[in-house]
Design a protein around this motif. Sequence first.
Motif, mmCIF file in Angstrom:
data_model
loop_
_atom_site.group_PDB
_atom_site.id
_atom_site.type_symbol
_atom_site.label_atom_id
_atom_site.label_comp_id
_atom_site.label_asym_id
_atom_site.label_seq_id
_atom_site.Cartn_x
_atom_site.Cartn_y
_atom_site.Cartn_z
ATOM 1 N N TRP A 365 72.701 23.579 -103.268
ATOM 2 C CA TRP A 365 73.377 22.742 -104.265
ATOM 3 C C TRP A 365 72.578 22.773 -105.568
ATOM 4 O O TRP A 365 71.360 22.968 -105.545
ATOM 5 N N GLU A 366 73.263 22.583 -106.660
ATOM 6 C CA GLU A 366 72.564 22.310 -107.907
ATOM 7 C C GLU A 366 72.019 20.888 -107.823
ATOM 8 O O GLU A 366 72.660 20.002 -107.254
ATOM 9 N N TRP A 367 70.825 20.679 -108.388
ATOM 10 C CA TRP A 367 70.229 19.359 -108.292
ATOM 11 C C TRP A 367 69.275 19.137 -109.456
ATOM 12 O O TRP A 367 68.793 20.090 -110.078
ATOM 13 N N ASP A 368 69.039 17.888 -109.756
ATOM 14 C CA ASP A 368 68.149 17.516 -110.863
ATOM 15 C C ASP A 368 67.487 16.203 -110.489
ATOM 16 O O ASP A 368 68.064 15.132 -110.669
ATOM 17 N N ASP A 369 66.287 16.294 -109.911
ATOM 18 C CA ASP A 369 65.618 15.105 -109.395
ATOM 19 C C ASP A 369 64.114 15.320 -109.491
ATOM 20 O O ASP A 369 63.526 16.045 -108.682
ATOM 21 N N GLU A 370 63.482 14.732 -110.491
ATOM 22 C CA GLU A 370 62.055 14.948 -110.704
ATOM 23 C C GLU A 370 61.210 14.432 -109.544
ATOM 24 O O GLU A 370 60.207 15.043 -109.179
ATOM 25 N N ALA A 371 61.621 13.320 -108.962
ATOM 26 C CA ALA A 371 60.844 12.769 -107.845
ATOM 27 C C ALA A 371 60.839 13.728 -106.666
ATOM 28 O O ALA A 371 59.788 13.985 -106.053
ATOM 29 N N PHE A 372 61.999 14.288 -106.337
ATOM 30 C CA PHE A 372 62.033 15.231 -105.225
ATOM 31 C C PHE A 372 61.322 16.533 -105.586
ATOM 32 O O PHE A 372 60.640 17.125 -104.744
ATOM 33 N N GLU A 373 61.451 16.983 -106.814
ATOM 34 C CA GLU A 373 60.787 18.231 -107.193
ATOM 35 C C GLU A 373 59.278 18.124 -107.015
ATOM 36 O O GLU A 373 58.639 19.057 -106.515
ATOM 37 N N ARG A 374 58.698 16.994 -107.398
ATOM 38 C CA ARG A 374 57.254 16.815 -107.200
ATOM 39 C C ARG A 374 56.911 16.864 -105.712
ATOM 40 O O ARG A 374 55.942 17.508 -105.301
ATOM 41 N N ALA A 375 57.702 16.164 -104.894
ATOM 42 C CA ALA A 375 57.441 16.153 -103.451
ATOM 43 C C ALA A 375 57.658 17.535 -102.843
ATOM 44 O O ALA A 375 56.888 17.981 -101.977
ATOM 45 N N ALA A 376 58.694 18.232 -103.299
ATOM 46 C CA ALA A 376 58.984 19.557 -102.749
ATOM 47 C C ALA A 376 57.880 20.547 -103.076
ATOM 48 O O ALA A 376 57.488 21.371 -102.231
ATOM 49 N N ARG A 377 57.360 20.491 -104.294
ATOM 50 C CA ARG A 377 56.272 21.398 -104.661
ATOM 51 C C ARG A 377 55.048 21.177 -103.777
ATOM 52 O O ARG A 377 54.372 22.137 -103.368
ATOM 53 N N GLU A 378 54.755 19.929 -103.468
ATOM 54 C CA GLU A 378 53.612 19.647 -102.605
ATOM 55 C C GLU A 378 53.852 20.183 -101.199
ATOM 56 O O GLU A 378 52.957 20.751 -100.564
ATOM 57 N N ARG A 379 55.067 20.022 -100.702
ATOM 58 C CA ARG A 379 55.397 20.542 -99.377
ATOM 59 C C ARG A 379 55.314 22.071 -99.366
ATOM 60 O O ARG A 379 54.827 22.677 -98.412
ATOM 61 N N ILE A 380 55.791 22.695 -100.427
ATOM 62 C CA ILE A 380 55.758 24.155 -100.509
ATOM 63 C C ILE A 380 54.323 24.654 -100.560
ATOM 64 O O ILE A 380 53.949 25.612 -99.867
ATOM 65 N N ARG A 381 53.483 24.003 -101.363
ATOM 66 C CA ARG A 381 52.081 24.421 -101.454
ATOM 67 C C ARG A 381 51.389 24.327 -100.094
ATOM 68 O O ARG A 381 50.620 25.205 -99.707
ATOM 69 N N CYS A 382 51.696 23.272 -99.361
ATOM 70 C CA CYS A 382 51.107 23.117 -98.031
ATOM 71 C C CYS A 382 51.573 24.239 -97.108
ATOM 72 O O CYS A 382 50.789 24.806 -96.350
ATOM 73 N N GLY A 383 52.853 24.574 -97.187
ATOM 74 C CA GLY A 383 53.379 25.654 -96.358
ATOM 75 C C GLY A 383 52.850 27.015 -96.744
ATOM 76 O O GLY A 383 52.701 27.903 -95.903
ATOM 77 N N LEU A 384 52.539 27.205 -98.018
ATOM 78 C CA LEU A 384 52.019 28.485 -98.483
ATOM 79 C C LEU A 384 50.584 28.721 -98.033
ATOM 80 O O LEU A 384 50.220 29.830 -97.638
ATOM 81 N N CYS A 385 49.770 27.684 -98.107
ATOM 82 C CA CYS A 385 48.325 27.866 -97.898
ATOM 83 C C CYS A 385 47.807 27.325 -96.584
ATOM 84 O O CYS A 385 46.773 27.792 -96.091
ATOM 85 N N GLY A 386 48.431 26.318 -96.016
ATOM 86 C CA GLY A 386 47.858 25.677 -94.853
ATOM 87 C C GLY A 386 46.533 25.039 -95.221
ATOM 88 O O GLY A 386 46.437 24.292 -96.194
ATOM 89 N N ASP A 387 45.488 25.357 -94.477
ATOM 90 C CA ASP A 387 44.159 24.812 -94.750
ATOM 91 C C ASP A 387 43.343 25.677 -95.697
ATOM 92 O O ASP A 387 42.171 25.382 -95.955
#
Length: 582
Positions: A365-387
């Motif tokens: 879906w198209e979306w525009d939500d700064e609060a979710f974007e911040r949370a999503a970026r953190e989740r993505i970074r965790c998934g990319l790097c792990g520890d």
Amino acid sequence: MQTSLRHDGWTRTEGIAVRGRAFEGDRVLDGASLVARFADARTADVSLDAVASIAADLEGFFAAVVADADTTYLVADGARSIPLYYGPDGPVSDRGRVVREALEAPTDPIAESEFLLTRYVTGPETIWSGVYATQPGEVVRIDDGGVTRRTYREYWPSGPVDEPGTKAPRARLESALETALDRLERVAGDRPVVVPLSGGYDSRLLASALVERGREVISFTFGRSGHPDVELSREIADRLGIRWEFCDYDESTWREWYRGPDGRRYDREAFGGDALPFLAEWPAVRELVADGRLPTDALYCPGHTVATPSERLPRFVDERERKTDASVGCGPAVDADDDALDRELIAPSLGDLADYVLERHYSLWEWDDEAFERAARERIRCGLCGDRDPDAVADPERAAAAYERWEWRGRMATFTNGDLRVYEDAGLDWWLPLWDPAYVRAWERVPLEARRGKGLHTDLARERYRRAADVPDERAGLTDRTLSAADRHLALIRHSPVRQFTERGGDWEPPFLAPRSAWSEPGSHPLSWYGIVDDAVLEALPAFRNLYALRTLAATGRLDLEDASDPILDGPTLRLPTAGDG
């Protein structure tokens, strides 16, 4: 802690429950022998390390629950082929909804937003607050102190190891494939092997390699006659000399399948709160088994492979490249990705990778939500790097490894491998040979330029098919994307003429000839699966939304696919739960 395991394949003995099979050296463990192996953790002081050590010695597809006094341990294999769901204070189950209902858990706005935009949830969360899922290669300990997670099997492609006597990547991958096939054959025994065959390379590799070994192979394909995926599968099966079964799809039968009691039950039971239930082959498996065209006493081997995340790699600045043909996976490639070589270059950095993942995967879906974007970026970074240190992602090789790790944990082990629930729903036995740990390790050691586009994996598939089918290399390299219009017309006559008057009622012209550019349109989709949506609902919805997007709305109670009287979106932009639409 209470355990509520619903699948009838669990073996339970004195606080230990196991499902699946695993190899330990040359031994095959299942049932009582697999229980006994995890019981070894109790001979010493049971601990997270002890359980993880046992799991790390096992190679296969399994799950385990080990209860000891006030502590419970959950084990997932490296593909998370059998997920387990849990809450810190709730039951353990192989169905997420059981845990959710026991806890009366509300939805989690961030995880639910991610699901709405991707059709899966990355990380251990589900869309229900306080309900979690095991991750691939993970042991979870639950006790009075809370939840502790330990990853015992990682995935981080790092290219070749330059050591004396080390095999070249191609030789190593071929050797690993033979190991995986040896294990498959031991699991199958005297039973035939059933391969869902598509126009892509993964299932072609499996079928060809098994034919070379003299195995009895049965294949099946589904969709609309004339779709290039169907017609190429027809040709591959004929040239390999294996039985090929076809399940024809149309919108009216889809409506009957999905809205019937079996469809409603499957949709409910297969949804664990972390991934949309796989749907594409569900009717085909059930219909072909019910009609006796596929055996129940067989081993079903989808072509899902560890190589798939390499297919969607971004292109990196300063990367050395090896041009390869685009390829697709084991099922009809109706939503296949475009060629990675045509994409814009990005810097090999964590920030640019997060941007790429957001743009490419959070896009139903198209979306525009700064609060979710911040949370999503953190989740993505965790998934990319792990520890790992985020600053270490600073060159194309490590950036590629980070992306492939994200897909392994975030998409493959949740949504894609979730299609195993289809085979379980039909009471069938399954195995994932191209996720065998031996093949995974070998693929991790393939250089980036040979992983991109699944290059080396694809080369292996073409070579095995060329040998087994005795076809020229040009023919061995065909995919559903390169099959000519003439081949689509002639495939039935050339490769299964006996079906002329049954499959198409005597018509020579294939019923499905829509160009790829039109496949997103409900009436021109090669699976016809928009038939599950009422016509009035389709007319009221934004025309360009695909079925995954509509199904994520339905799974979260935002849309009734059968009733247009409920409020329906009037535009392409979705208001996410993080914006207050819970």
